[in-house]
Design an enzyme around this catalytic site. Structure first.
Site, PDB file in Angstrom:
ATOM      1  N   CYS A   1      -1.738   6.553   9.150  1.00 55.82           N
ATOM      2  CA  CYS A   1      -0.956   5.199   8.350  1.00 55.82           C
ATOM      3  C   CYS A   1      -2.612   5.368   7.151  1.00 55.82           C
ATOM      4  CB  CYS A   1      -1.405   4.024   9.487  1.00 55.82           C
ATOM      5  SG  CYS A   1      -3.119   4.110  10.520  1.00 55.82           S
TER       6      CYS A   1
ATOM      7  N   ARG B   1       0.696  -1.675   0.149  1.00 56.21           N
ATOM      8  CA  ARG B   1      -0.172  -0.096   0.064  1.00 56.21           C
ATOM      9  C   ARG B   1       1.283   1.326   0.198  1.00 56.21           C
ATOM     10  NH1 ARG B   1      -4.116   0.665   4.386  1.00 56.21           N
ATOM     11  NH2 ARG B   1      -5.338   2.157   3.081  1.00 56.21           N
TER      12      ARG B   1
END
Length: 285
Positions: free
Chosen positions: A243, A184
């Site tokens: 995050c 990611r």
């Protein structure tokens, strides 16, 4: 007082001592939020309360503090919720999940943000509790004590907003650390947010790297060595954690404190807010 981590044995001791104590189960499934209540009702530490990531630890109301997928509720709203559970300023709070620390850190951080230092993560979570022979129960949470007043105090941890990250982007006084998995971070996949990639200049430290195979935090010495290598001489005081939505970044923040660093900042809006804000740069690779 336990302000960071607590073991299953230490929690059992607190229970036996009759300490003013609240144990809170934060177990969740990000891809299937509807399962959270069932997870709690199927099995939890006896006497535990429940904190639901979407319902209790996030909000999409007008008083949301930040953007992204899991915006923080206003501090006043959080304080009122804590008080409704019987959690006051004299309560030792212990948070846990069954997800290797992915979700319970959110409530740990929120309590610090409200000025409450007596909050600890149960190291190893529900699995460690069961391995130690701790009592478990089923069914819904039933607060056993009367509601109280939770007084908001000076924040013990720093919340950073998007405009601050933008202002200091590329400057040595800010080191952005991304807690998402490497694919990611590199922008190879993005299952949740509209754009794949990362904040330009951000370093990658997947939050799972802080844990042993059985879900306990690594030793302080190992964490110190790993974080020193990642920082590469950058001052720890410059670190801003993020995050996807401000939840799984917290284990990185906790790990730095376990390694002996002082408290570091959290960009709670994280990639989900950054990637939804028009005009902000996004990097890949």
């Amino acid at each position: 007082m336990y302000p960071l981590l607590i073991t299953a044995a230490q929690l059992q001791s607190l229970q036996q001592q009759g300490t003013a104590l609240a144990v809170v189960d934060c177990s969740f499934d990000l891809m299937k939020p509807e399962l959270a209540d069932g997870l709690f009702e199927a099995e939890h530490i006896a006497g535990a309360l429940q904190a639901h990531l979407d319902r209790d630890l996030s909000t999409h109301a007008d008083d949301a503090v930040n953007g992204g997928r899991h915006p923080l509720p206003a501090r006043e709203r959080v304080a009122a919720w804590l008080g409704s559970l019987g959690i006051g300023n004299g309560t030792q709070v212990v948070v846990y999940d069954r997800n290797a620390g992915n979700y319970c850190g959110r409530l740990w951080w929120m309590l610090k943000w409200l000025g409450h230092d007596a909050v600890a993560v149960l190291d190893g979570g529900l699995q460690a509790w069961q391995a130690a022979g701790g009592a478990v129960d089923t069914g819904r949470a039933t607060p056993a004590i009367a509601p109280t007043v939770f007084e908001i105090k000076v924040p013990l941890r720093q919340l950073v907003q998007t405009d601050t990250v933008v202002t200091h982007l590329g400057h040595p006084e800010q080191t952005v650390i991304d807690a998402r998995g490497a694919p990611r971070y590199r922008g190879e996949v993005e299952p949740l947010d509209p754009i794949a990639g990362h904040i330009p200049g951000a370093l990658n430290r997947p939050f799972t790297d802080n844990f042993t195979a059985d879900g306990h935090f690594k030793s302080a010495d190992i964490l110190k060595a790993e974080w020193e290598q990642l920082l590469g001489g950058r001052p720890a005081s410059s670190v801003v954690h993020h995050c996807g939505s401000g939840v799984s970044a917290v284990p990185n923040l906790i790990a730095m404190e376990l390694a002996g660093y002082g408290p570091t900042a959290l960009y709670a809006g994280s990639w989900s807010e950054w990637s939804r804000t028009p005009g902000l740069p996004c990097a890949r690779g």
